[in-house]
Design a protein around this motif. Sequence first.
Motif, PDB file in Angstrom:
ATOM      1  N   PHE A   1       0.845  -1.199   0.000  1.00  0.00           N
ATOM      2  CA  PHE A   1       0.000   0.000   0.000  1.00  0.00           C
ATOM      3  C   PHE A   1       0.882   1.252   0.000  1.00  0.00           C
ATOM      4  N   HIS A   2       1.852   1.299   0.898  1.00  0.00           N
ATOM      5  CA  HIS A   2       2.695   2.500   1.000  1.00  0.00           C
ATOM      6  C   HIS A   2       3.592   2.662  -0.233  1.00  0.00           C
ATOM      7  N   LYS A   3       4.076   1.563  -0.747  1.00  0.00           N
ATOM      8  CA  LYS A   3       4.965   1.646  -1.926  1.00  0.00           C
ATOM      9  C   LYS A   3       4.218   2.231  -3.125  1.00  0.00           C
TER      10      LYS A   3
ATOM     11  N   ALA B   1       4.310   5.194  12.130  1.00  0.00           N
ATOM     12  CA  ALA B   1       4.369   6.457  11.378  1.00  0.00           C
ATOM     13  C   ALA B   1       4.044   6.303   9.895  1.00  0.00           C
ATOM     14  N   GLY B   2       4.173   5.076   9.367  1.00  0.00           N
ATOM     15  CA  GLY B   2       3.964   4.902   7.930  1.00  0.00           C
ATOM     16  C   GLY B   2       5.199   5.331   7.152  1.00  0.00           C
ATOM     17  N   SER B   3       5.005   5.663   5.865  1.00  0.00           N
ATOM     18  CA  SER B   3       6.145   6.006   5.006  1.00  0.00           C
ATOM     19  C   SER B   3       6.365   7.499   4.897  1.00  0.00           C
TER      20      SER B   3
ATOM     21  N   LEU C   1       5.855  11.240   7.177  1.00  0.00           N
ATOM     22  CA  LEU C   1       5.691  11.657   8.574  1.00  0.00           C
ATOM     23  C   LEU C   1       4.618  12.725   8.795  1.00  0.00           C
ATOM     24  N   ARG C   2       3.450  12.292   9.262  1.00  0.00           N
ATOM     25  CA  ARG C   2       2.413  13.278   9.606  1.00  0.00           C
ATOM     26  C   ARG C   2       2.894  14.175  10.749  1.00  0.00           C
ATOM     27  N   THR C   3       3.743  13.629  11.633  1.00  0.00           N
ATOM     28  CA  THR C   3       4.162  14.378  12.826  1.00  0.00           C
ATOM     29  C   THR C   3       5.150  15.503  12.514  1.00  0.00           C
TER      30      THR C   3
ATOM     31  N   VAL D   1       8.474   4.987  15.571  1.00  0.00           N
ATOM     32  CA  VAL D   1       8.424   3.542  15.827  1.00  0.00           C
ATOM     33  C   VAL D   1       7.580   2.958  14.697  1.00  0.00           C
ATOM     34  N   GLU D   2       8.227   2.281  13.769  1.00  0.00           N
ATOM     35  CA  GLU D   2       7.520   1.808  12.565  1.00  0.00           C
ATOM     36  C   GLU D   2       8.192   0.516  12.097  1.00  0.00           C
ATOM     37  N   PRO D   3       7.462  -0.623  12.199  1.00  0.00           N
ATOM     38  CA  PRO D   3       8.101  -1.900  11.878  1.00  0.00           C
ATOM     39  C   PRO D   3       8.588  -2.024  10.438  1.00  0.00           C
ATOM     40  N   LEU D   4       8.005  -1.220   9.531  1.00  0.00           N
ATOM     41  CA  LEU D   4       8.439  -1.292   8.134  1.00  0.00           C
ATOM     42  C   LEU D   4       9.476  -0.211   7.792  1.00  0.00           C
TER      43      LEU D   4
ATOM     44  N   ARG E   1      12.452  -1.119   5.555  1.00  0.00           N
ATOM     45  CA  ARG E   1      12.042  -1.422   4.164  1.00  0.00           C
ATOM     46  C   ARG E   1      11.597  -0.158   3.441  1.00  0.00           C
ATOM     47  N   PHE E   2      10.867   0.725   4.160  1.00  0.00           N
ATOM     48  CA  PHE E   2      10.455   1.978   3.514  1.00  0.00           C
ATOM     49  C   PHE E   2      11.687   2.757   3.072  1.00  0.00           C
ATOM     50  N   LEU E   3      12.696   2.816   3.948  1.00  0.00           N
ATOM     51  CA  LEU E   3      13.896   3.591   3.630  1.00  0.00           C
ATOM     52  C   LEU E   3      14.658   2.988   2.448  1.00  0.00           C
TER      53      LEU E   3
ATOM     54  N   SER F   1      -0.451   8.137  17.812  1.00  0.00           N
ATOM     55  CA  SER F   1      -0.594   7.033  16.870  1.00  0.00           C
ATOM     56  C   SER F   1      -1.861   7.255  16.053  1.00  0.00           C
ATOM     57  N   ILE F   2      -1.691   7.334  14.742  1.00  0.00           N
ATOM     58  CA  ILE F   2      -2.813   7.660  13.851  1.00  0.00           C
ATOM     59  C   ILE F   2      -3.079   6.492  12.905  1.00  0.00           C
ATOM     60  N   ASN F   3      -4.255   5.905  13.020  1.00  0.00           N
ATOM     61  CA  ASN F   3      -4.685   4.839  12.104  1.00  0.00           C
ATOM     62  C   ASN F   3      -3.710   3.663  12.093  1.00  0.00           C
TER      63      ASN F   3
ATOM     64  N   ASP G   1      -5.390  -0.860  15.121  1.00  0.00           N
ATOM     65  CA  ASP G   1      -6.165  -2.025  14.681  1.00  0.00           C
ATOM     66  C   ASP G   1      -5.376  -2.852  13.653  1.00  0.00           C
ATOM     67  N   HIS G   2      -4.197  -2.348  13.251  1.00  0.00           N
ATOM     68  CA  HIS G   2      -3.338  -3.088  12.314  1.00  0.00           C
ATOM     69  C   HIS G   2      -2.331  -3.976  13.051  1.00  0.00           C
ATOM     70  N   CYS G   3      -2.322  -3.904  14.378  1.00  0.00           N
ATOM     71  CA  CYS G   3      -1.257  -4.552  15.154  1.00  0.00           C
ATOM     72  C   CYS G   3      -1.681  -5.949  15.631  1.00  0.00           C
TER      73      CYS G   3
HETATM   74  C1  LIG Z   1      -2.553   2.795   7.639  1.00  0.00           C
HETATM   75  S1  LIG Z   1      -0.856   3.012   8.007  1.00  0.00           S
HETATM   76  C2  LIG Z   1      -0.867   4.577   8.864  1.00  0.00           C
HETATM   77  C3  LIG Z   1       0.441   5.289   8.763  1.00  0.00           C
HETATM   78  C4  LIG Z   1       0.471   6.700   9.388  1.00  0.00           C
HETATM   79  N1  LIG Z   1       0.238   6.670  10.811  1.00  0.00           N
HETATM   80  C5  LIG Z   1      -0.499   7.607   8.701  1.00  0.00           C
HETATM   81  O1  LIG Z   1      -1.494   8.002   9.325  1.00  0.00           O
HETATM   82  O2  LIG Z   1      -0.269   7.933   7.538  1.00  0.00           O
HETATM   83  C6  LIG Z   1      -0.617   1.836   9.330  1.00  0.00           C
HETATM   84  C7  LIG Z   1       0.825   1.743   9.789  1.00  0.00           C
HETATM   85  O3  LIG Z   1       0.859   0.949  10.983  1.00  0.00           O
HETATM   86  C8  LIG Z   1       2.045   0.212  10.971  1.00  0.00           C
HETATM   87  N2  LIG Z   1       1.926  -0.931  11.882  1.00  0.00           N
HETATM   88  C9  LIG Z   1       1.306  -2.114  11.668  1.00  0.00           C
HETATM   89  N3  LIG Z   1       1.473  -2.930  12.708  1.00  0.00           N
HETATM   90  C10 LIG Z   1       2.213  -2.263  13.611  1.00  0.00           C
HETATM   91  C11 LIG Z   1       2.732  -2.596  14.884  1.00  0.00           C
HETATM   92  N4  LIG Z   1       2.542  -3.789  15.418  1.00  0.00           N
HETATM   93  N5  LIG Z   1       3.465  -1.651  15.540  1.00  0.00           N
HETATM   94  C12 LIG Z   1       3.647  -0.414  14.998  1.00  0.00           C
HETATM   95  N6  LIG Z   1       3.189  -0.058  13.782  1.00  0.00           N
HETATM   96  C13 LIG Z   1       2.480  -0.971  13.096  1.00  0.00           C
HETATM   97  C14 LIG Z   1       2.188  -0.206   9.522  1.00  0.00           C
HETATM   98  O4  LIG Z   1       3.498  -0.645   9.226  1.00  0.00           O
HETATM   99  C15 LIG Z   1       1.770   1.073   8.807  1.00  0.00           C
HETATM  100  O5  LIG Z   1       2.860   1.893   8.536  1.00  0.00           O
END
Ligand SMILES: C[S@@+](CC[C@H](N)C(=O)[O-])C[C@H]1O[C@@H](n2cnc3c(N)ncnc32)[C@H](O)[C@@H]1O
Length: 241
Positions: free
Chosen positions: A47-49, A87-89, A91-93, A104-107, A110-112, A147-149, A152-154
Amino acid sequence: MVALKRRARRVVNRLLRRRGGAPQVVAKTTESRDKWATEAQEGEFLFHKNNKWRQTPDFMRQTDRLLRHFGFTPEQYAGRTVVDVGAGSMLRTKFFTGAHLVVVEPLADRFLTEIENTDLKDAAELYSTPAEQLITELVGRCDLVISINVLDHCYDFPQIVDNIRQYLKPDGLAFLTFDMHDKADHMHPLSLTEQTCKPIFAKAKLRIEKVTTGVGDALGGAQTYGHGPFTLNYWLRRADI
Ligand SMILES: C[S@@+](CC[C@H](N)C(=O)[O-])C[C@H]1O[C@@H](n2cnc3c(N)ncnc32)[C@H](O)[C@@H]1O
Protein backbone atom coordinates in the motif's frame (compact mmCIF):
# COMPACT_ATOMS: atom_id res chain seq x y z
CA MET A 1 -38.31 -19.67 31.68
CA VAL A 2 -34.90 -21.09 30.74
CA ALA A 3 -35.77 -20.84 27.05
CA LEU A 4 -36.82 -17.22 27.55
CA LYS A 5 -33.52 -16.38 29.27
CA ARG A 6 -31.58 -18.06 26.47
CA ARG A 7 -33.51 -16.09 23.88
CA ALA A 8 -32.90 -12.83 25.77
CA ARG A 9 -29.16 -13.59 25.90
CA ARG A 10 -29.10 -14.26 22.15
CA VAL A 11 -30.81 -10.89 21.51
CA VAL A 12 -28.36 -9.06 23.80
CA ASN A 13 -25.39 -10.72 22.09
CA ARG A 14 -26.76 -9.75 18.69
CA LEU A 15 -27.16 -6.13 19.83
CA LEU A 16 -23.66 -6.09 21.34
CA ARG A 17 -22.24 -7.42 18.09
CA ARG A 18 -24.00 -4.65 16.14
CA ARG A 19 -22.56 -2.04 18.52
CA GLY A 20 -19.09 -3.56 18.25
CA GLY A 21 -19.54 -5.15 21.65
CA ALA A 22 -18.02 -8.15 23.35
CA PRO A 23 -18.54 -11.38 21.40
CA GLN A 24 -16.45 -10.80 18.23
CA VAL A 25 -14.03 -8.24 19.52
CA VAL A 26 -10.33 -8.99 19.50
CA ALA A 27 -7.69 -6.90 21.28
CA LYS A 28 -4.99 -9.50 20.95
CA THR A 29 -4.86 -11.76 17.92
CA THR A 30 -5.29 -15.45 18.25
CA GLU A 31 -3.32 -15.56 15.01
CA SER A 32 0.41 -15.73 15.30
CA ARG A 33 2.72 -12.77 14.98
CA ASP A 34 3.98 -14.52 11.83
CA LYS A 35 0.59 -14.11 10.18
CA TRP A 36 0.60 -10.40 11.05
CA ALA A 37 4.05 -10.11 9.49
CA THR A 38 3.38 -12.13 6.36
CA GLU A 39 -0.19 -11.05 5.55
CA ALA A 40 -1.09 -7.71 7.14
CA GLN A 41 2.34 -6.13 6.92
CA GLU A 42 3.05 -7.35 3.40
CA GLY A 43 -0.23 -5.73 2.32
CA GLU A 44 0.69 -2.59 4.25
CA PHE A 45 4.09 -2.38 2.61
CA LEU A 46 2.60 -2.63 -0.89
CA PHE A 47 0.00 0.00 0.00
CA HIS A 48 2.70 2.50 1.00
CA LYS A 49 4.97 1.65 -1.93
CA ASN A 50 2.17 2.34 -4.42
CA ASN A 51 0.57 5.31 -2.64
CA LYS A 52 1.82 8.35 -4.55
CA TRP A 53 -0.72 10.72 -2.94
CA ARG A 54 1.19 10.53 0.36
CA GLN A 55 4.09 12.24 -1.36
CA THR A 56 2.01 15.22 -2.54
CA PRO A 57 1.43 18.46 -0.57
CA ASP A 58 -2.21 17.39 -0.14
CA PHE A 59 -1.11 14.74 2.37
CA MET A 60 0.26 17.34 4.79
CA ARG A 61 -2.72 19.64 4.14
CA GLN A 62 -4.97 16.78 5.22
CA THR A 63 -2.72 16.10 8.21
CA ASP A 64 -2.96 19.75 9.23
CA ARG A 65 -6.78 19.60 9.15
CA LEU A 66 -6.78 16.33 11.08
CA LEU A 67 -4.41 17.35 13.88
CA ARG A 68 -6.05 20.77 14.29
CA HIS A 69 -9.41 19.01 14.50
CA PHE A 70 -7.99 17.07 17.46
CA GLY A 71 -6.88 20.35 19.06
CA PHE A 72 -3.14 20.27 18.30
CA THR A 73 -1.14 23.26 17.05
CA PRO A 74 2.19 23.10 15.17
CA GLU A 75 4.35 24.92 17.73
CA GLN A 76 2.93 23.08 20.74
CA TYR A 77 5.75 20.51 21.04
CA ALA A 78 8.72 22.63 19.93
CA GLY A 79 11.84 21.42 21.76
CA ARG A 80 9.92 18.46 23.17
CA THR A 81 9.86 14.77 22.34
CA VAL A 82 7.10 13.38 20.13
CA VAL A 83 6.86 9.65 19.33
CA ASP A 84 4.97 8.66 16.19
CA VAL A 85 3.84 5.04 16.64
CA GLY A 86 3.22 3.39 13.26
CA ALA A 87 4.37 6.46 11.38
CA GLY A 88 3.96 4.90 7.93
CA SER A 89 6.15 6.01 5.01
CA MET A 90 5.51 9.77 5.30
CA LEU A 91 5.69 11.66 8.57
CA ARG A 92 2.41 13.28 9.61
CA THR A 93 4.16 14.38 12.83
CA LYS A 94 6.30 16.86 10.87
CA PHE A 95 3.22 19.00 11.62
CA PHE A 96 4.92 19.59 15.02
CA THR A 97 7.55 22.18 14.14
CA GLY A 98 10.79 22.05 16.13
CA ALA A 99 9.88 18.82 17.92
CA HIS A 100 12.37 16.00 18.55
CA LEU A 101 10.64 13.38 16.39
CA VAL A 102 10.91 9.67 17.19
CA VAL A 103 9.51 7.05 14.83
CA VAL A 104 8.42 3.54 15.83
CA GLU A 105 7.52 1.81 12.57
CA PRO A 106 8.10 -1.90 11.88
CA LEU A 107 8.44 -1.29 8.13
CA ALA A 108 10.83 1.66 8.53
CA ASP A 109 13.93 -0.17 7.22
CA ARG A 110 12.04 -1.42 4.16
CA PHE A 111 10.45 1.98 3.51
CA LEU A 112 13.90 3.59 3.63
CA THR A 113 15.36 1.04 1.24
CA GLU A 114 12.48 0.71 -1.18
CA ILE A 115 10.53 4.01 -1.21
CA GLU A 116 12.68 6.71 -2.73
CA ASN A 117 10.80 9.75 -1.43
CA THR A 118 10.03 8.60 2.10
CA ASP A 119 10.84 11.32 4.65
CA LEU A 120 11.41 8.93 7.57
CA LYS A 121 15.09 9.91 7.49
CA ASP A 122 14.02 13.33 8.85
CA ALA A 123 13.15 11.77 12.24
CA ALA A 124 15.66 12.38 15.01
CA GLU A 125 15.38 8.74 16.14
CA LEU A 126 14.02 5.78 14.26
CA TYR A 127 13.14 2.31 15.55
CA SER A 128 12.20 -0.23 12.89
CA THR A 129 10.29 -2.42 15.34
CA PRO A 130 6.64 -3.21 16.15
CA ALA A 131 5.05 -1.17 18.93
CA GLU A 132 4.57 -4.39 20.93
CA GLN A 133 8.33 -4.42 21.57
CA LEU A 134 9.42 -2.19 24.47
CA ILE A 135 12.11 0.32 23.44
CA THR A 136 14.02 0.93 26.64
CA GLU A 137 15.65 4.11 25.25
CA LEU A 138 12.23 5.79 25.24
CA VAL A 139 11.11 4.97 28.78
CA GLY A 140 10.09 8.10 30.72
CA ARG A 141 11.30 10.48 27.98
CA CYS A 142 8.26 11.42 25.92
CA ASP A 143 5.99 14.48 25.98
CA LEU A 144 3.59 13.16 23.35
CA VAL A 145 3.06 9.62 22.05
CA ILE A 146 0.77 9.80 19.05
CA SER A 147 -0.59 7.03 16.87
CA ILE A 148 -2.81 7.66 13.85
CA ASN A 149 -4.69 4.84 12.10
CA VAL A 150 -2.39 2.09 13.37
CA LEU A 151 -3.57 0.17 16.40
CA ASP A 152 -6.16 -2.03 14.68
CA HIS A 153 -3.34 -3.09 12.31
CA CYS A 154 -1.26 -4.55 15.15
CA TYR A 155 -1.29 -7.89 17.00
CA ASP A 156 -1.18 -7.16 20.77
CA PHE A 157 -2.99 -4.01 21.91
CA PRO A 158 -2.56 -4.50 25.72
CA GLN A 159 1.22 -4.81 25.31
CA ILE A 160 1.39 -1.67 23.14
CA VAL A 161 -0.66 0.33 25.62
CA ASP A 162 1.59 -0.77 28.46
CA ASN A 163 4.70 0.27 26.48
CA ILE A 164 3.19 3.65 25.63
CA ARG A 165 2.50 4.40 29.29
CA GLN A 166 6.12 3.61 30.09
CA TYR A 167 7.35 6.06 27.42
CA LEU A 168 5.42 9.01 28.85
CA LYS A 169 6.97 11.63 31.09
CA PRO A 170 4.86 12.14 34.25
CA ASP A 171 2.95 14.98 32.51
CA GLY A 172 3.07 13.42 29.02
CA LEU A 173 0.07 12.83 26.77
CA ALA A 174 -0.78 9.77 24.69
CA PHE A 175 -3.11 10.45 21.78
CA LEU A 176 -4.40 7.35 20.01
CA THR A 177 -6.80 7.50 17.08
CA PHE A 178 -7.87 4.39 15.15
CA ASP A 179 -10.83 2.87 13.35
CA MET A 180 -13.51 1.16 15.43
CA HIS A 181 -14.76 -1.96 13.66
CA ASP A 182 -16.43 -5.00 15.12
CA LYS A 183 -14.68 -7.57 12.96
CA ALA A 184 -11.01 -8.21 12.40
CA ASP A 185 -9.70 -9.08 8.94
CA HIS A 186 -6.34 -10.07 7.48
CA MET A 187 -5.22 -6.43 7.11
CA HIS A 188 -6.69 -5.35 10.45
CA PRO A 189 -5.95 -8.20 12.88
CA LEU A 190 -7.42 -6.31 15.87
CA SER A 191 -10.96 -5.14 16.48
CA LEU A 192 -11.02 -2.44 19.17
CA THR A 193 -14.10 -0.85 20.75
CA GLU A 194 -14.75 1.45 23.70
CA GLN A 195 -15.83 -1.57 25.73
CA THR A 196 -12.60 -3.47 25.11
CA CYS A 197 -10.23 -0.50 25.33
CA LYS A 198 -11.44 0.87 28.66
CA PRO A 199 -10.24 -2.02 30.91
CA ILE A 200 -7.00 -2.31 28.93
CA PHE A 201 -6.17 1.37 29.58
CA ALA A 202 -7.08 0.94 33.25
CA LYS A 203 -4.87 -2.15 33.58
CA ALA A 204 -1.96 -0.28 31.99
CA LYS A 205 -2.49 2.58 34.47
CA LEU A 206 -3.58 5.10 31.87
CA ARG A 207 -6.41 7.49 32.68
CA ILE A 208 -8.82 8.48 29.92
CA GLU A 209 -8.77 12.27 29.89
CA LYS A 210 -11.07 12.51 26.89
CA VAL A 211 -12.56 10.24 24.24
CA THR A 212 -14.30 11.29 21.03
CA THR A 213 -15.42 9.63 17.83
CA GLY A 214 -14.99 10.66 14.22
CA VAL A 215 -12.84 13.32 12.57
CA GLY A 216 -15.23 16.20 11.87
CA ASP A 217 -14.61 17.65 8.38
CA ALA A 218 -10.90 16.73 8.29
CA LEU A 219 -11.29 13.83 5.83
CA GLY A 220 -13.87 15.39 3.53
CA GLY A 221 -16.85 14.12 5.54
CA ALA A 222 -15.67 10.52 6.10
CA GLN A 223 -15.60 9.59 9.78
CA THR A 224 -13.12 6.72 9.49
CA TYR A 225 -9.64 6.07 8.11
CA GLY A 226 -11.22 3.39 5.93
CA HIS A 227 -12.88 0.74 8.11
CA GLY A 228 -15.91 0.62 10.34
CA PRO A 229 -18.40 3.39 11.12
CA PHE A 230 -16.11 5.86 12.95
CA THR A 231 -12.72 6.48 14.53
CA LEU A 232 -12.13 6.24 18.26
CA ASN A 233 -9.87 9.02 19.59
CA TYR A 234 -8.31 8.83 23.04
CA TRP A 235 -6.38 11.40 25.09
CA LEU A 236 -4.62 9.47 27.87
CA ARG A 237 -2.55 10.45 30.90
CA ARG A 238 -0.49 8.41 33.33
CA ALA A 239 -2.55 7.28 36.29
CA ASP A 240 0.41 5.79 38.16
CA ILE A 241 1.88 9.02 39.54
C1 LIG B 1 -2.55 2.79 7.64
S1 LIG B 1 -0.86 3.01 8.01
C2 LIG B 1 -0.87 4.58 8.86
C3 LIG B 1 0.44 5.29 8.76
C4 LIG B 1 0.47 6.70 9.39
N1 LIG B 1 0.24 6.67 10.81
C5 LIG B 1 -0.50 7.61 8.70
O1 LIG B 1 -1.49 8.00 9.33
O2 LIG B 1 -0.27 7.93 7.54
C6 LIG B 1 -0.62 1.84 9.33
C7 LIG B 1 0.82 1.74 9.79
O3 LIG B 1 0.86 0.95 10.98
C8 LIG B 1 2.05 0.21 10.97
N2 LIG B 1 1.93 -0.93 11.88
C9 LIG B 1 1.31 -2.11 11.67
N3 LIG B 1 1.47 -2.93 12.71
C10 LIG B 1 2.21 -2.26 13.61
C11 LIG B 1 2.73 -2.60 14.88
N4 LIG B 1 2.54 -3.79 15.42
N5 LIG B 1 3.47 -1.65 15.54
C12 LIG B 1 3.65 -0.41 15.00
N6 LIG B 1 3.19 -0.06 13.78
C13 LIG B 1 2.48 -0.97 13.10
C14 LIG B 1 2.19 -0.21 9.52
O4 LIG B 1 3.50 -0.64 9.23
C15 LIG B 1 1.77 1.07 8.81
O5 LIG B 1 2.86 1.89 8.54
